[in-house]
Structure formats: C-alpha cells, structure tokens
Motif scaffolding. Structure first.
Motif, mmCIF file in Angstrom:
data_model
loop_
_atom_site.group_PDB
_atom_site.id
_atom_site.type_symbol
_atom_site.label_atom_id
_atom_site.label_comp_id
_atom_site.label_asym_id
_atom_site.label_seq_id
_atom_site.Cartn_x
_atom_site.Cartn_y
_atom_site.Cartn_z
ATOM 1 N N ASP A 258 1.596 -13.121 14.097
ATOM 2 C CA ASP A 258 0.554 -12.982 13.381
ATOM 3 C C ASP A 258 0.636 -12.104 11.917
ATOM 4 O O ASP A 258 -0.305 -12.107 11.159
ATOM 5 C CB ASP A 258 -0.805 -12.466 14.087
ATOM 6 C CG ASP A 258 -1.169 -13.768 15.034
ATOM 7 O OD1 ASP A 258 -0.589 -14.750 14.906
ATOM 8 O OD2 ASP A 258 -1.887 -13.555 16.033
ATOM 9 N N GLU A 259 1.566 -11.274 12.156
ATOM 10 C CA GLU A 259 2.029 -10.346 10.837
ATOM 11 C C GLU A 259 2.289 -11.152 9.769
ATOM 12 O O GLU A 259 3.450 -11.946 9.798
ATOM 13 C CB GLU A 259 2.640 -9.357 11.329
ATOM 14 C CG GLU A 259 2.358 -8.007 12.135
ATOM 15 C CD GLU A 259 3.386 -7.170 12.487
ATOM 16 O OE1 GLU A 259 4.329 -6.884 11.531
ATOM 17 O OE2 GLU A 259 3.080 -6.188 13.127
ATOM 18 N N PRO A 260 1.827 -10.654 8.385
ATOM 19 C CA PRO A 260 2.416 -11.289 7.286
ATOM 20 C C PRO A 260 3.783 -10.771 7.176
ATOM 21 O O PRO A 260 4.081 -9.956 7.453
ATOM 22 C CB PRO A 260 1.484 -10.736 6.238
ATOM 23 C CG PRO A 260 0.760 -9.482 6.651
ATOM 24 C CD PRO A 260 0.779 -9.853 8.295
ATOM 25 N N PRO A 261 4.574 -11.671 6.303
ATOM 26 C CA PRO A 261 6.078 -11.265 6.382
ATOM 27 C C PRO A 261 5.987 -9.933 5.294
ATOM 28 O O PRO A 261 4.997 -9.592 4.435
ATOM 29 C CB PRO A 261 6.647 -12.444 5.408
ATOM 30 C CG PRO A 261 5.676 -13.218 4.897
ATOM 31 C CD PRO A 261 4.234 -12.743 5.883
ATOM 32 N N LYS A 262 6.899 -8.969 5.598
ATOM 33 C CA LYS A 262 6.737 -7.912 4.732
ATOM 34 C C LYS A 262 7.435 -8.065 3.461
ATOM 35 O O LYS A 262 8.401 -8.830 3.323
ATOM 36 C CB LYS A 262 7.979 -6.811 5.504
ATOM 37 C CG LYS A 262 7.420 -6.495 6.833
ATOM 38 C CD LYS A 262 7.146 -5.298 7.111
ATOM 39 C CE LYS A 262 6.738 -5.014 8.469
ATOM 40 N NZ LYS A 262 5.460 -4.433 8.945
ATOM 41 N N PRO A 263 7.073 -7.438 2.407
ATOM 42 C CA PRO A 263 7.418 -7.753 1.129
ATOM 43 C C PRO A 263 8.937 -7.267 1.025
ATOM 44 O O PRO A 263 9.464 -6.300 1.768
ATOM 45 C CB PRO A 263 6.573 -6.856 0.143
ATOM 46 C CG PRO A 263 5.961 -5.814 0.971
ATOM 47 C CD PRO A 263 5.949 -6.438 2.477
ATOM 48 N N ARG A 264 9.635 -7.765 0.071
ATOM 49 C CA ARG A 264 11.171 -7.218 0.029
ATOM 50 C C ARG A 264 11.568 -6.176 -1.228
ATOM 51 O O ARG A 264 12.431 -6.153 -1.442
ATOM 52 C CB ARG A 264 12.026 -8.819 -0.303
ATOM 53 C CG ARG A 264 12.039 -9.718 0.635
ATOM 54 C CD ARG A 264 12.927 -10.725 0.219
ATOM 55 N NE ARG A 264 12.663 -11.910 1.285
ATOM 56 C CZ ARG A 264 13.300 -13.016 1.288
ATOM 57 N NH1 ARG A 264 14.203 -13.216 0.169
ATOM 58 N NH2 ARG A 264 13.354 -13.880 1.995
ATOM 59 N N GLY A 265 10.579 -5.697 -1.316
ATOM 60 C CA GLY A 265 10.716 -4.460 -2.115
ATOM 61 C C GLY A 265 10.382 -4.647 -3.707
ATOM 62 O O GLY A 265 10.856 -3.862 -4.607
ATOM 63 N N ARG A 266 10.196 -5.827 -4.091
ATOM 64 C CA ARG A 266 9.845 -6.509 -5.431
ATOM 65 C C ARG A 266 8.238 -6.124 -5.601
ATOM 66 O O ARG A 266 7.340 -6.030 -4.973
ATOM 67 C CB ARG A 266 9.991 -7.644 -5.672
ATOM 68 C CG ARG A 266 11.549 -8.182 -5.258
ATOM 69 C CD ARG A 266 11.729 -9.613 -5.575
ATOM 70 N NE ARG A 266 13.033 -10.039 -5.167
ATOM 71 C CZ ARG A 266 13.334 -10.548 -3.976
ATOM 72 N NH1 ARG A 266 12.016 -11.431 -3.602
ATOM 73 N NH2 ARG A 266 14.364 -10.905 -3.505
ATOM 74 N N VAL A 267 8.137 -5.539 -6.885
ATOM 75 C CA VAL A 267 6.770 -5.278 -7.586
ATOM 76 C C VAL A 267 6.601 -6.387 -8.682
ATOM 77 O O VAL A 267 7.394 -6.608 -9.460
ATOM 78 C CB VAL A 267 6.880 -3.897 -8.229
ATOM 79 C CG1 VAL A 267 5.524 -3.610 -8.900
ATOM 80 C CG2 VAL A 267 7.164 -2.919 -7.007
ATOM 81 N N VAL A 268 5.434 -6.884 -8.628
ATOM 82 C CA VAL A 268 4.887 -7.995 -9.584
ATOM 83 C C VAL A 268 4.919 -7.256 -10.917
ATOM 84 O O VAL A 268 4.623 -6.303 -10.996
ATOM 85 C CB VAL A 268 3.778 -8.496 -9.393
ATOM 86 C CG1 VAL A 268 3.080 -9.594 -10.324
ATOM 87 C CG2 VAL A 268 3.683 -9.301 -8.180
ATOM 88 N N GLY A 269 5.501 -7.818 -11.835
ATOM 89 C CA GLY A 269 5.530 -7.320 -13.085
ATOM 90 C C GLY A 269 6.682 -6.482 -13.567
ATOM 91 O O GLY A 269 6.823 -5.922 -14.621
ATOM 92 N N ALA A 270 7.639 -6.230 -12.406
ATOM 93 C CA ALA A 270 8.692 -5.557 -12.560
ATOM 94 C C ALA A 270 10.001 -5.992 -13.415
ATOM 95 O O ALA A 270 9.739 -7.440 -13.634
ATOM 96 C CB ALA A 270 9.354 -4.892 -11.277
#
Length: 63
Positions: free
Chosen positions: A5-17
């Motif tokens: 049920d946990e959402p996938p962990k982000p891969r360390g990317r930032v929107v706008g980077a």
C-alpha cells in the motif's frame, strides 16, 4: 522492502531540477515516473471528489 500500500519511493529527482546531466534512458525513466505520479494523483482526486459529493448530498452544498 516495500509494503504493497505504500507509494513508490521517489528516485531522488526534483521537479524543475536541471535535466542536462541525465541520459536519454534516465529521461525516459523520469517521464515514466512522472506519468505514474499523475495517474496516482488523478486517482486521489477522484476519491476525494466522490467523498465530497457524498458529503454534499448528505449535508448540502456549502459555498
């Protein structure tokens, strides 16, 4: 290990980077991640919209 049920962990990317250091493969993966996140957010909007519609039906609409 990730719980179902946990959402996938982000891969360390930032929107706008800065995207220039990413390879074409990384960019394709980033787009796929963003598209999956959009699907997840739209599903949550639907859930919240249905809950709000139920509340408005029960209590009346408040503006």
């Amino acid at each position: 290990m990730q719980i179902e049920d946990e959402p996938p962990k982000p891969r360390g990317r930032v929107v706008g980077a800065d995207l220039s250091p990413l390879s074409i493969g990384d960019l394709h993966a980033y787009v796929a991640d963003l598209e999956a996140e959009i699907v997840r957010v739209r599903a949550e909007i639907e859930v919240k919209g249905a809950a709000r519609g139920g509340a408005e039906a029960l209590f009346g609409r408040k503006d």
